[in-house]
Design a protein around this motif. Structure first.
Motif, PDB file in Angstrom:
ATOM      1  N   ALA A 177      -9.128  -4.962  -4.446  1.00  0.00           N
ATOM      2  CA  ALA A 177      -9.048  -6.078  -5.298  1.00  0.00           C
ATOM      3  C   ALA A 177      -9.800  -7.247  -4.784  1.00  0.00           C
ATOM      4  N   MET A 178      -9.648  -7.313  -3.446  1.00  0.00           N
ATOM      5  CA  MET A 178     -10.525  -8.460  -2.816  1.00  0.00           C
ATOM      6  C   MET A 178     -11.932  -8.038  -2.762  1.00  0.00           C
ATOM      7  N   ALA A 179     -12.337  -7.031  -2.510  1.00  0.00           N
ATOM      8  CA  ALA A 179     -13.858  -6.571  -2.511  1.00  0.00           C
ATOM      9  C   ALA A 179     -14.474  -6.818  -3.970  1.00  0.00           C
ATOM     10  N   LEU A 180     -13.701  -6.174  -5.053  1.00  0.00           N
ATOM     11  CA  LEU A 180     -14.139  -6.431  -6.464  1.00  0.00           C
ATOM     12  C   LEU A 180     -14.107  -8.147  -6.796  1.00  0.00           C
ATOM     13  N   ALA A 181     -13.273  -8.630  -6.224  1.00  0.00           N
ATOM     14  CA  ALA A 181     -13.466 -10.178  -6.456  1.00  0.00           C
ATOM     15  C   ALA A 181     -14.340 -10.783  -5.979  1.00  0.00           C
ATOM     16  N   VAL A 221       3.054  -3.218  -1.803  1.00  0.00           N
ATOM     17  CA  VAL A 221       3.484  -3.554  -0.388  1.00  0.00           C
ATOM     18  C   VAL A 221       4.868  -4.082  -0.346  1.00  0.00           C
ATOM     19  N   VAL A 222       5.538  -4.813  -1.197  1.00  0.00           N
ATOM     20  CA  VAL A 222       6.808  -4.933  -1.214  1.00  0.00           C
ATOM     21  C   VAL A 222       7.393  -3.679  -1.085  1.00  0.00           C
ATOM     22  N   PHE A 223       7.215  -2.918  -2.156  1.00  0.00           N
ATOM     23  CA  PHE A 223       8.108  -1.540  -2.131  1.00  0.00           C
ATOM     24  C   PHE A 223       7.778  -0.788  -1.002  1.00  0.00           C
ATOM     25  N   GLY A 224       6.903  -0.726  -0.397  1.00  0.00           N
ATOM     26  CA  GLY A 224       6.292   0.009   1.019  1.00  0.00           C
ATOM     27  C   GLY A 224       7.360  -0.505   1.981  1.00  0.00           C
ATOM     28  N   MET A 225       8.035  -1.792   2.096  1.00  0.00           N
ATOM     29  CA  MET A 225       8.857  -1.931   3.006  1.00  0.00           C
ATOM     30  C   MET A 225       9.960  -1.042   3.229  1.00  0.00           C
ATOM     31  N   VAL A 226      10.217  -0.275   2.147  1.00  0.00           N
ATOM     32  CA  VAL A 226      11.292   0.751   2.112  1.00  0.00           C
ATOM     33  C   VAL A 226      10.854   1.863   2.269  1.00  0.00           C
ATOM     34  N   ALA A 227       9.769   2.460   1.449  1.00  0.00           N
ATOM     35  CA  ALA A 227       8.990   3.494   1.605  1.00  0.00           C
ATOM     36  C   ALA A 227       7.449   3.401   2.267  1.00  0.00           C
ATOM     37  N   THR A 228       7.458   3.768   3.658  1.00  0.00           N
ATOM     38  CA  THR A 228       6.152   3.268   4.397  1.00  0.00           C
ATOM     39  C   THR A 228       4.973   3.721   3.882  1.00  0.00           C
ATOM     40  N   PRO A 229       4.799   5.146   3.423  1.00  0.00           N
ATOM     41  CA  PRO A 229       3.451   5.311   3.053  1.00  0.00           C
ATOM     42  C   PRO A 229       2.886   4.500   1.757  1.00  0.00           C
ATOM     43  N   MET A 230       3.630   3.893   0.830  1.00  0.00           N
ATOM     44  CA  MET A 230       3.349   3.133  -0.381  1.00  0.00           C
ATOM     45  C   MET A 230       2.913   1.769   0.284  1.00  0.00           C
ATOM     46  N   PHE A 231       3.225   1.532   1.313  1.00  0.00           N
ATOM     47  CA  PHE A 231       2.994   0.106   2.111  1.00  0.00           C
ATOM     48  C   PHE A 231       1.397   0.185   2.483  1.00  0.00           C
ATOM     49  N   TYR A 232       0.897   0.976   2.964  1.00  0.00           N
ATOM     50  CA  TYR A 232      -0.759   1.563   3.414  1.00  0.00           C
ATOM     51  C   TYR A 232      -1.292   1.491   2.149  1.00  0.00           C
ATOM     52  N   PHE A 233      -0.808   2.310   0.830  1.00  0.00           N
ATOM     53  CA  PHE A 233      -1.550   2.428  -0.329  1.00  0.00           C
ATOM     54  C   PHE A 233      -1.677   0.903  -0.916  1.00  0.00           C
ATOM     55  N   GLY A 234      -0.631   0.222  -0.757  1.00  0.00           N
ATOM     56  CA  GLY A 234      -0.515  -1.182  -1.370  1.00  0.00           C
ATOM     57  C   GLY A 234      -1.653  -2.090  -0.657  1.00  0.00           C
ATOM     58  N   LEU A 235      -1.634  -1.976   0.700  1.00  0.00           N
ATOM     59  CA  LEU A 235      -2.726  -2.670   1.486  1.00  0.00           C
ATOM     60  C   LEU A 235      -4.166  -2.147   0.893  1.00  0.00           C
ATOM     61  N   GLY A 236      -4.340  -1.057   0.972  1.00  0.00           N
ATOM     62  CA  GLY A 236      -5.684  -0.583   0.360  1.00  0.00           C
ATOM     63  C   GLY A 236      -5.927  -1.145  -0.999  1.00  0.00           C
ATOM     64  N   LEU A 237      -4.855  -1.196  -2.017  1.00  0.00           N
ATOM     65  CA  LEU A 237      -5.275  -1.953  -3.271  1.00  0.00           C
ATOM     66  C   LEU A 237      -5.809  -3.079  -2.834  1.00  0.00           C
ATOM     67  N   LEU A 238      -4.901  -3.890  -2.153  1.00  0.00           N
ATOM     68  CA  LEU A 238      -4.966  -5.272  -1.877  1.00  0.00           C
ATOM     69  C   LEU A 238      -6.616  -5.433  -1.382  1.00  0.00           C
ATOM     70  N   VAL A 239      -7.018  -4.659  -0.395  1.00  0.00           N
ATOM     71  CA  VAL A 239      -8.579  -4.845   0.115  1.00  0.00           C
ATOM     72  C   VAL A 239      -9.396  -4.399  -1.111  1.00  0.00           C
ATOM     73  N   TYR A 276     -17.589 -12.535  -7.695  1.00  0.00           N
ATOM     74  CA  TYR A 276     -18.006 -13.866  -7.694  1.00  0.00           C
ATOM     75  C   TYR A 276     -19.315 -13.959  -7.107  1.00  0.00           C
ATOM     76  N   ARG A 277     -19.890 -13.376  -6.166  1.00  0.00           N
ATOM     77  CA  ARG A 277     -21.278 -13.152  -5.865  1.00  0.00           C
ATOM     78  C   ARG A 277     -22.334 -12.729  -6.866  1.00  0.00           C
ATOM     79  N   ALA A 278     -21.806 -12.075  -7.899  1.00  0.00           N
ATOM     80  CA  ALA A 278     -22.758 -11.582  -8.843  1.00  0.00           C
ATOM     81  C   ALA A 278     -22.810 -12.491  -9.952  1.00  0.00           C
ATOM     82  N   ARG A 279     -21.768 -13.714 -10.013  1.00  0.00           N
ATOM     83  CA  ARG A 279     -21.794 -14.790 -11.085  1.00  0.00           C
ATOM     84  C   ARG A 279     -22.933 -15.535 -10.973  1.00  0.00           C
ATOM     85  N   ALA A 313      -7.396  -8.909 -10.677  1.00  0.00           N
ATOM     86  CA  ALA A 313      -6.239  -9.329 -10.742  1.00  0.00           C
ATOM     87  C   ALA A 313      -5.102  -8.128 -10.993  1.00  0.00           C
ATOM     88  N   ILE A 314      -5.454  -7.204 -11.588  1.00  0.00           N
ATOM     89  CA  ILE A 314      -4.453  -6.085 -11.826  1.00  0.00           C
ATOM     90  C   ILE A 314      -4.531  -5.262 -10.694  1.00  0.00           C
TER      91      ILE A 314
END
Length: 108
Positions: free
Chosen positions: A94-98, A74-92, A102-105, A64-65
């Motif tokens: 987070a999805m992998a951790l979730a 990602v929203v801030f990265g719309m102004v500063a492009t390198p942060m956009f890709y870092f945000g996408l990496g964090l989202l991926v 879920y599979r370990a539950r 979640a965090i």
């Protein structure tokens, strides 16, 4: 339903005030609204993170965090492009951790 923690309420109010200020700056024609809006979004993301930190469900807190931080970047990265890709990496991440959580539950 539990009430919001004080930090969450303060971050939300400051973020909302900055977004209203950004709207006023945009109406006046100033490009400074981009900076005010991005800082306001970070304050709102901080409010969401402080709410997610109170989650009692096991395995929910880290994804979640990470997801909230990723969305903010990602929203801030719309102004500063390198942060956009870092945000996408964090989202991926987070999805992998979730998904791993879920599979370990254990099933009922």
């Amino acid at each position: 339903m539990r009430s919001a923690p004080v930090s969450s309420a303060v971050f939300a109010v400051v973020g909302a005030a900055l977004l209203v200020g950004a709207l006023i700056l945009a109406i006046l024609g100033s490009f400074a609204y981009l900076a005010a809006a991005s800082v306001g979004l970070f304050f709102i993301a901080a409010a969401l993170v402080s709410r997610a930190a109170l989650s009692r469900a096991p395995g929910v807190l880290p994804p979640a965090i990470l997801a909230l931080a990723g969305i903010a970047l990602v929203v801030f990265g719309m102004v500063a492009t390198p942060m956009f890709y870092f945000g996408l990496g964090l989202l991926v991440g987070a999805m992998a951790l979730a998904l791993l959580g879920y599979r370990a539950r254990p099933t009922l």
